[in-house]
Scaffold this motif. Structure first.
Motif, mmCIF file in Angstrom:
data_model
loop_
_atom_site.group_PDB
_atom_site.id
_atom_site.type_symbol
_atom_site.label_atom_id
_atom_site.label_comp_id
_atom_site.label_asym_id
_atom_site.label_seq_id
_atom_site.Cartn_x
_atom_site.Cartn_y
_atom_site.Cartn_z
ATOM 1 N N LEU A 104 1.827 10.958 2.253
ATOM 2 C CA LEU A 104 2.340 9.612 2.010
ATOM 3 C C LEU A 104 1.232 8.690 1.516
ATOM 4 O O LEU A 104 1.453 7.872 0.611
ATOM 5 C CB LEU A 104 2.966 9.057 3.290
ATOM 6 C CG LEU A 104 3.789 7.797 3.146
ATOM 7 C CD1 LEU A 104 5.002 8.059 2.265
ATOM 8 C CD2 LEU A 104 4.225 7.303 4.510
ATOM 9 N N GLY A 105 0.047 8.820 2.070
ATOM 10 C CA GLY A 105 -1.081 8.001 1.609
ATOM 11 C C GLY A 105 -1.463 8.304 0.171
ATOM 12 O O GLY A 105 -1.639 7.396 -0.644
ATOM 13 N N ILE A 106 -1.572 9.576 -0.159
ATOM 14 C CA ILE A 106 -1.920 9.964 -1.527
ATOM 15 C C ILE A 106 -0.812 9.558 -2.495
ATOM 16 O O ILE A 106 -1.071 9.025 -3.574
ATOM 17 C CB ILE A 106 -2.209 11.477 -1.596
ATOM 18 C CG1 ILE A 106 -3.481 11.796 -0.815
ATOM 19 C CG2 ILE A 106 -2.338 11.945 -3.041
ATOM 20 C CD1 ILE A 106 -3.706 13.277 -0.591
ATOM 21 N N GLY A 107 0.431 9.793 -2.100
ATOM 22 C CA GLY A 107 1.560 9.454 -2.976
ATOM 23 C C GLY A 107 1.685 7.966 -3.241
ATOM 24 O O GLY A 107 1.896 7.540 -4.376
ATOM 25 N N THR A 108 1.548 7.152 -2.186
ATOM 26 C CA THR A 108 1.662 5.704 -2.409
ATOM 27 C C THR A 108 0.465 5.157 -3.175
ATOM 28 O O THR A 108 0.615 4.228 -3.961
ATOM 29 C CB THR A 108 1.817 4.950 -1.076
ATOM 30 O OG1 THR A 108 0.714 5.259 -0.223
ATOM 31 C CG2 THR A 108 3.115 5.293 -0.400
ATOM 32 N N THR B 80 6.327 -2.734 -7.400
ATOM 33 C CA THR B 80 6.220 -3.529 -6.180
ATOM 34 C C THR B 80 6.537 -2.717 -4.929
ATOM 35 O O THR B 80 5.805 -2.825 -3.936
ATOM 36 C CB THR B 80 7.123 -4.769 -6.291
ATOM 37 O OG1 THR B 80 6.728 -5.508 -7.447
ATOM 38 C CG2 THR B 80 7.009 -5.647 -5.070
ATOM 39 N N PRO B 81 7.589 -1.890 -4.897
ATOM 40 C CA PRO B 81 7.816 -1.087 -3.683
ATOM 41 C C PRO B 81 6.666 -0.136 -3.361
ATOM 42 O O PRO B 81 6.331 0.053 -2.191
ATOM 43 C CB PRO B 81 9.096 -0.317 -3.996
ATOM 44 C CG PRO B 81 9.792 -1.119 -5.020
ATOM 45 C CD PRO B 81 8.708 -1.752 -5.833
ATOM 46 N N ALA B 82 6.063 0.449 -4.370
ATOM 47 C CA ALA B 82 4.926 1.343 -4.124
ATOM 48 C C ALA B 82 3.738 0.559 -3.572
ATOM 49 O O ALA B 82 3.022 1.038 -2.691
ATOM 50 C CB ALA B 82 4.536 2.063 -5.407
ATOM 51 N N THR C 204 0.397 -0.862 1.121
ATOM 52 C CA THR C 204 -0.076 -1.861 2.070
ATOM 53 C C THR C 204 0.341 -1.500 3.495
ATOM 54 O O THR C 204 -0.463 -1.584 4.425
ATOM 55 C CB THR C 204 0.466 -3.254 1.687
ATOM 56 O OG1 THR C 204 0.089 -3.534 0.338
ATOM 57 C CG2 THR C 204 -0.072 -4.326 2.589
ATOM 58 N N GLY C 205 1.584 -1.079 3.665
ATOM 59 C CA GLY C 205 2.048 -0.661 4.985
ATOM 60 C C GLY C 205 1.329 0.571 5.493
ATOM 61 O O GLY C 205 1.000 0.678 6.683
ATOM 62 N N THR D 190 -4.883 1.788 9.893
ATOM 63 C CA THR D 190 -5.858 1.005 10.654
ATOM 64 C C THR D 190 -5.415 0.864 12.109
ATOM 65 O O THR D 190 -6.240 0.963 13.030
ATOM 66 C CB THR D 190 -6.045 -0.377 10.005
ATOM 67 O OG1 THR D 190 -6.430 -0.203 8.638
ATOM 68 C CG2 THR D 190 -7.119 -1.180 10.716
ATOM 69 N N ALA D 191 -4.126 0.644 12.347
ATOM 70 C CA ALA D 191 -3.621 0.539 13.717
ATOM 71 C C ALA D 191 -3.757 1.868 14.459
ATOM 72 O O ALA D 191 -4.107 1.887 15.657
ATOM 73 C CB ALA D 191 -2.162 0.091 13.692
#
Length: 157
Positions: free
Chosen positions: A94-98, A108-110, A115-116, A122-123
């Motif tokens: 998911l990190g690589i894809g986004t 904008t959705p990507a 960002t999410g 980080t959390a």
């Protein structure tokens, strides 16, 4: 009267060639100099990325982020039908894809997903790190994510 002047006001009396004025912003032809400069930019960027990735691997920066996230996902996935390894793989994919979608497609959705993902990572690092290193690990994660966001969230072309 010359009809060329009424139909094509940019053509002079002496013909097409003499009326052409070169405008730097309008010229889009192939230029060996521009090609060489672009190739040099790409080569320097590639070398820079390789050096940064090598430093991040050798210095332990990636492990400072990866180990707390995997530890958090392994301890928090007890009641889920998905096993911990699949969760870790899903987080990485998911990190690589986004990152790729927000940097290449610039939608904008990507960008919101990137960002999410960064905030969630980080959390997870904050929650997965114990002791006095918690703040430093979360700060390094936020800085690394911000540096990657320079590419992922650059202005729309």
């Amino acid at each position: 009267m010359d009809l060329r002047a009424t139909r094509f006001p940019f053509v002079s009396e002496s013909g097409w060639f003499n009326s052409f004025r070169w405008e730097p912003g309008l010229y889009t032809g192939f230029s060996p100099v521009r090609f060489m400069v672009s190739a040099l930019k790409v080569a320097l960027l590639y070398v820079g990325y390789v050096l940064i990735a090598d430093y991040a691997t050798r210095s332990g920066l990636l492990q400072t982020i990866y180990q707390p996230v995997t530890g958090y996902l392994r301890t928090s996935s007890a009641g889920l039908p998905m096993n911990a390894n699949a969760l870790v793989n899903w987080w990485a994919a998911l990190g690589i894809g986004t990152f790729l979608a927000s940097g290449l497609v610039k939608s904008t959705p990507a960008r919101l997903a990137w960002t999410g993902w960064g905030a969630a990572t980080t959390a997870m690092v904050w929650a997965g790190t114990a002791g006095p290193g918690r703040t430093v690990a979360a700060g390094l994660t936020a800085l690394t994510w911000a540096a990657a966001s320079l590419l992922a969230l650059r202005a729309r072309g």
